[in-house]
Scaffold this active site. Structure first.
Site, short mmCIF file in Angstrom:
data_model
loop_
_atom_site.label_atom_id
_atom_site.label_comp_id
_atom_site.label_asym_id
_atom_site.label_seq_id
_atom_site.Cartn_x
_atom_site.Cartn_y
_atom_site.Cartn_z
N SER A 1 42.55 46.86 36.56
CA SER A 1 41.56 45.71 35.89
C SER A 1 40.90 45.75 34.57
O SER A 1 41.85 45.83 33.57
CB SER A 1 40.40 45.82 37.11
OG SER A 1 39.64 44.65 37.36
N ASP B 1 46.79 37.45 42.21
CA ASP B 1 45.70 38.18 41.88
C ASP B 1 44.47 37.27 41.43
O ASP B 1 44.58 36.46 40.71
CB ASP B 1 45.88 39.22 40.90
CG ASP B 1 44.84 40.11 40.61
OD1 ASP B 1 43.46 39.88 41.12
OD2 ASP B 1 44.92 40.91 39.79
N HIS C 1 43.98 43.16 44.43
CA HIS C 1 43.85 43.58 43.01
C HIS C 1 43.92 45.04 42.83
O HIS C 1 43.05 45.70 43.63
CB HIS C 1 42.21 42.88 42.70
CG HIS C 1 41.85 43.15 41.23
ND1 HIS C 1 42.49 42.79 40.18
CD2 HIS C 1 40.69 44.07 40.77
CE1 HIS C 1 41.71 43.14 39.17
NE2 HIS C 1 40.70 44.04 39.26
#
Length: 522
Positions: free
Chosen positions: A208, A428, A457
């Site tokens: 991320s 995502d 994710h």
């Protein structure tokens, strides 16, 4: 990003031209050598070999002999006769703690792979056990907040007052720290960690927002990268205002995917077989909670907070569906309140992560300073993707009033790095697919592995053997896939979950270990 990933989002929009490294960088200065780390045992039941330590780094890397701050570190040492050196891991955020992630990664990778690395976790500057750690406004997310959708001038003003007070509190409490809480300084911290570990090179594995942090570090110090793994990738050309608007559309799609999944299991949830009608019931529930919050805690904004994690990880869907069904079909609120407490109330109970999130993203790049621009852009997005738009806007809106000047984002383009391995799910929500495509193009020689149809994710080390096989091969000896087109390998998605097998199942046992560790929003 609301990547809480995961959230991302100046009178003008975020700079669209070339990104540059700030001219007076620490890379051009003679650094102060970091002292070696002293490691102590700090094992847990889950991760018994975990060790803890710390390293001092300059608050301002442009003044390396000035004030020092402390970063908390963790380590699972290598056990193989020969080591490939440190593997730094980061869960995202910004604001996510990485100390426990080291134990998770070391225990989840194949043993022969993990044995080759010292897996290093860290709390970035301002976070968790690093000092100083910041908390701008304790209790900022305590329920019940104003309805996020500013349908009336009074609601808009109530929300504006909240975000303005948060920005002011941060500026008052941390005036000397805020100019140094940003991705560029955090990336320079990684090199201080490398020095303290006595390593010529490090490997890096980020999820991320951690993909952006790792890419910035790799840009600044390409010769110090051994292996680079980026999973669920931030689009570096949109940090952060534009990336947040992109998230809004993607999260709306994931919420609709949840509604379709609930409709598929109508025999369990009894909310109907038409996804659009199920969605209409969700918005009716939202409207009812805006008038009468469940358990005195879950109003309209808190309901959004509760369901947003379902966009990160579909393992939460059965718990969310149970709570939704119980409320609509029987006006029972207990499951909804429990879901809020387990999925959303992390923001209410601990504001350090959010404070760092805001500090980093508001400092990293220019945000519109004219609230009229926010109003225009977010109402336009709301018309097409209403689920998260205004909740996300208020999560980031303090950046319109942030008390520090903004930097220009780093151009991560590189032809000097060893080949990086990139992972991206096509659906995502927190870091939409385009981010993976963009970074694949910007990092010469990189390889992109795609989970086709996947919407979670953070996709590696979550049970997909195809994805994990590529990860293990790369970390073992640098083996990379090579495709003929823009994607180098495609893996089938991890199957969607089934409804809970017992109504007694509790949300306290929800989800995977990894998704509990990822630093949402980014």
């Amino acid at each position: 990003m609301r990547t809480r990933a995961a959230v991302l989002c100046a009178v003008a929009a975020v700079v669209a031209g070339p990104f540059t490294v700030p001219p007076a960088t620490a890379a051009t200065r003679a650094p102060v050598q970091a002292s070696p780390v002293t490691w102590k045992k700090c094992g847990t039941t889950d991760y018994p070999t975990l060790q803890c330590g710390s390293v001092k780094v300059p608050l301002d890397h442009r003044n390396p002999r000035g004030r020092q701050i402390t970063l908390a570190l963790s380590r699972v040492p290598h056990t193989a006769p020969a080591s490939q050196g440190p593997l730094l891991v980061n869960p995202g955020g910004p604001g996510g703690s990485g100390l426990t992630l080291a134990g998770f990664v070391a225990s989840t990778l194949p043993k022969k792979v993990a044995a080759q690395y010292d897996v290093i976790g860290f709390d970035p500057r301002g976070v968790g056990k690093s000092t100083p750690a910041i908390d701008c406004s304790p209790g900022y997310f305590e329920p019940v907040r104003p309805d996020s959708v500013p349908a009336t001038p009074a609601l808009e003003q109530a929300n504006l007052k909240r975000v303005q007070s948060f920005a002011a509190a941060c500026g008052k409490k941390y005036a000397k720290l805020l100019p140094h809480l940003d991705t560029f300084d955090a990336a320079q911290d990684l090199d201080s960690i490398r020095q303290a570990l006595g390593a010529r090179q490090v490997s890096y594995f980020g999820y991320s927002y951690g993909t952006y942090l790792g890419a910035v570090y790799a840009k600044l110090h390409p010769d110090r990268i051994h292996r680079l793994v980026l999973d669920s990738i931030v689009d570096p050309t949109g940090v952060w205002y534009d990336d947040n608007l992109s998230q809004d559309y993607a999260f709306n799609d994931r919420q609709r995917a949840l509604m379709a999944w609930i409709a598929k299991y109508d025999s369990t949830y009894k909310l109907g077989t038409d996804p659009e009608k199920v969605e209409a019931k969700w918005y009716a529930m939202r409207a009812a909670l805006a008038k009468k919050p469940a358990g005195g805690k879950v109003g309209a904004s808190e309901l959004e907070d509760t369901f947003i994690p379902g966009g990160y990880y579909n393992g939460y869907w059965p718990y969310l569906a149970d709570a939704f069904s119980a409320y609509v079909n029987g006006r029972k609120t207990a499951a909804l309140v429990e879901a809020y407490q387990n999925f959303a109330a992390v923001d209410a109970s601990g504001d350090n992560g959010y404070s760092v999130y805001a500090a980093v993203q508001c400092r990293d790049s220019s945000w519109p300073r004219d609230w009229n621009q926010w109003r225009k852009d977010n109402w336009a997005a709301y018309a097409k993707a209403p689920f998260m738009v205004w909740n996300n806007a208020w999560y980031n809106a303090s950046c319109a009033y942030w008390p520090t000047k903004a930097l220009r984002p780093t151009d991560i383009t590189s032809t000097e790095l060893p080949p990086a391995l990139l992972f991206q799910a096509t659906d995502d929500a927190a870091t939409p697919y385009q981010g993976g495509v963009t970074v694949h193009r910007l990092l010469a020689g990189s390889r992109l592995v795609v989970e086709q149809g996947g919407g979670n994710h953070g996709i590696t080390l979550s049970g997909n053997t195809c994805l994990d096989g590529h990860l293990a091969a790369y970390l073992t000896d640098g083996t990379l896939p090579h495709g003929a087109g823009s994607v180098d390998a495609v893996c089938r998605k991890t199957p969607d979950p089934k409804p809970l097998t017992t109504k007694a199942a509790s949300t306290s046992s929800r989800g995977s270990t990894l998704h509990g560790l990822l630093g949402f929003r980014g």
